[in-house]
Scaffold this motif. Sequence first.
Motif, PDB file in Angstrom:
ATOM      1  N   ASP A 171       3.993  -3.543   1.553  1.00  0.00           N
ATOM      2  CA  ASP A 171       4.211  -2.429   0.631  1.00  0.00           C
ATOM      3  C   ASP A 171       3.972  -1.088   1.306  1.00  0.00           C
ATOM      4  O   ASP A 171       4.559  -0.078   0.914  1.00  0.00           O
ATOM      5  CB  ASP A 171       3.288  -2.563  -0.583  1.00  0.00           C
ATOM      6  N   ARG A 172       3.107  -1.071   2.325  1.00  0.00           N
ATOM      7  CA  ARG A 172       2.773   0.197   2.991  1.00  0.00           C
ATOM      8  C   ARG A 172       3.809   0.579   4.047  1.00  0.00           C
ATOM      9  O   ARG A 172       4.240   1.736   4.106  1.00  0.00           O
ATOM     10  CB  ARG A 172       1.388   0.088   3.635  1.00  0.00           C
ATOM     11  N   GLY A 215       6.678  -1.472   4.945  1.00  0.00           N
ATOM     12  CA  GLY A 215       7.991  -2.092   4.780  1.00  0.00           C
ATOM     13  C   GLY A 215       7.978  -3.546   5.205  1.00  0.00           C
ATOM     14  O   GLY A 215       7.426  -3.902   6.261  1.00  0.00           O
ATOM     15  N   THR A 245      10.097  -9.067  -0.131  1.00  0.00           N
ATOM     16  CA  THR A 245      10.437  -7.662  -0.367  1.00  0.00           C
ATOM     17  C   THR A 245      11.766  -7.279   0.257  1.00  0.00           C
ATOM     18  O   THR A 245      12.288  -6.201  -0.032  1.00  0.00           O
ATOM     19  CB  THR A 245       9.347  -6.741   0.224  1.00  0.00           C
ATOM     20  N   LYS A 249       4.259   6.593 -11.183  1.00  0.00           N
ATOM     21  CA  LYS A 249       4.343   5.280 -10.561  1.00  0.00           C
ATOM     22  C   LYS A 249       3.050   4.520 -10.815  1.00  0.00           C
ATOM     23  O   LYS A 249       1.969   5.037 -10.553  1.00  0.00           O
ATOM     24  CB  LYS A 249       4.593   5.422  -9.061  1.00  0.00           C
ATOM     25  N   SER A 266      -0.073   1.954 -10.391  1.00  0.00           N
ATOM     26  CA  SER A 266      -0.842   1.414  -9.285  1.00  0.00           C
ATOM     27  C   SER A 266      -0.908  -0.101  -9.396  1.00  0.00           C
ATOM     28  O   SER A 266      -0.620  -0.683 -10.448  1.00  0.00           O
ATOM     29  CB  SER A 266      -2.256   1.997  -9.280  1.00  0.00           C
ATOM     30  N   ALA A 318       7.455  -0.546  -4.816  1.00  0.00           N
ATOM     31  CA  ALA A 318       6.335  -0.309  -3.910  1.00  0.00           C
ATOM     32  C   ALA A 318       5.236  -1.360  -4.025  1.00  0.00           C
ATOM     33  O   ALA A 318       4.291  -1.361  -3.226  1.00  0.00           O
ATOM     34  CB  ALA A 318       5.729   1.074  -4.167  1.00  0.00           C
ATOM     35  N   LEU A 319       5.350  -2.269  -5.009  1.00  0.00           N
ATOM     36  CA  LEU A 319       4.297  -3.264  -5.244  1.00  0.00           C
ATOM     37  C   LEU A 319       4.801  -4.697  -5.127  1.00  0.00           C
ATOM     38  O   LEU A 319       4.042  -5.636  -5.382  1.00  0.00           O
ATOM     39  CB  LEU A 319       3.678  -3.064  -6.640  1.00  0.00           C
TER      40      LEU A 319
END
Length: 465
Positions: A73-74, A76, A129, A231, A233, A362-363
């Motif tokens: 997620d950070r 890619g 992902t 967004k 968390s 993103a998660l």
Amino acid sequence: MRTVLASGPMSVRGFRLLLAGQLSSTVGDYCYAVALPWLILSGEGGPVLLGTVLACYGIPRVVTIPLGGVVADRIGGRRVMLIADLVRAVAVGILAVVASTGTPTLAQLAPIAVILGACSGVFIPASYTLLPALLTKEDLGRGNALSTMVNQVGGLVGPTAGGALVAGFGAGPALTVDAMSFLVSAVVLARMSTRADTADEESQARAGTTGQDGDDGGDGTVGTGTDTSRKPSFVELLRHGRLLHVVLVVALVCNLAFSGTIEVALPELAHQGMGATGYGVLLTCLSLGGLAGSVLAARSRPVDSPAYLFAALAVVMGVALGAVPYAGGLVGAAVCVCVYSIASGWQNIVVVTMLQVWAPPALIGRVMSLVMLAVMGTFPVSVAVAGFGVRHLGAAPFFPVAGAAIALAVLGALTQKAFRDHRSGTEYAPQARPASPAPAEGPAADAPAVRSTYPRQDNSQESQR
């Protein structure tokens, strides 16, 4: 073929590259799966050394799954997968060299196994992902099905190729093939570009052409300022993502029931009356059924209510699995196993696609790492319980109990509104923050309310899966 390549997932170059890399890597994995036990069992270590090496692989894999989700997620998922493949290529290459010089010792095998297990752990959630980054939501379900099909084809070809290499040339060449497969996968990942990469390149090209800072006239791509939604968390998703809660519970129950039944009860059942050949037939049916389920998922149209399809497939799975010992010998058991595997293969694609669409981009890595922990973390408990139970109760009772647990777990999930009412294509909608106090003079009567750009979902605060 032209139609297939011109539309849908296969029209995306990055997706085609991904399939090629997956096929190479899967065949290599099975060459490794054949070569490693043969290499160890041919020496003096025997089963004890093999079990120790597998533990050195399995424990780091489970431990690093959450880390893989966070890192993906950070930075890619593609970068994480690329780095993991390069490291594994080097590790397996070293193992191939060691194997060519004689039987390796625990001191040589354990560090390599730890590295491979850790790389596998970070790779698994990162791989989930990549498809959402390559394909549109409309193509995601079919893309998951095609990707799974390629892995299953590799699962059919790989063991045969690995066995032939080990039988003809020894473990070293088979391990070399595995190392080369990781290099092929890494090259494919390096040449791949996601939709975000393409958008960045186009944005930079427009900025260079217009001489501006990315605002090229308000086409909604860059600099428009229209996406002001908050967004969520990961902590918020864990607290209020009811769909995720339901999915995790179902994954825990189903894998507790399934793993021990297939890994312990099924071989014991075959050993009692079907023989080694019969057991091989059952495993082949398990693989072919999974491939058929992926084909059905690829050819089926998306449904508006995936929860009901998921539940219907679970009922089929439960009935088929429960009937395995009572279906009249090898032929009946093979049919039941095949039916179970077809429904299971289809169901897996349904749930993975559901989560990939629902989770914020993103998660996705962290969400899938939780699901993979629920799937893999139950394995030791399930096989241990099954081993004890089969010894005292026999193999046959495990099948109807496991089938009932799978069916009831998913039917129980339908009692949850967030799961039952979930619609295909719906994203998680974060909770609205409390409104700030109005100014003394009061807001304008026609002031618009702040709203999220996520699709509206009334039950977003409940667990959706």
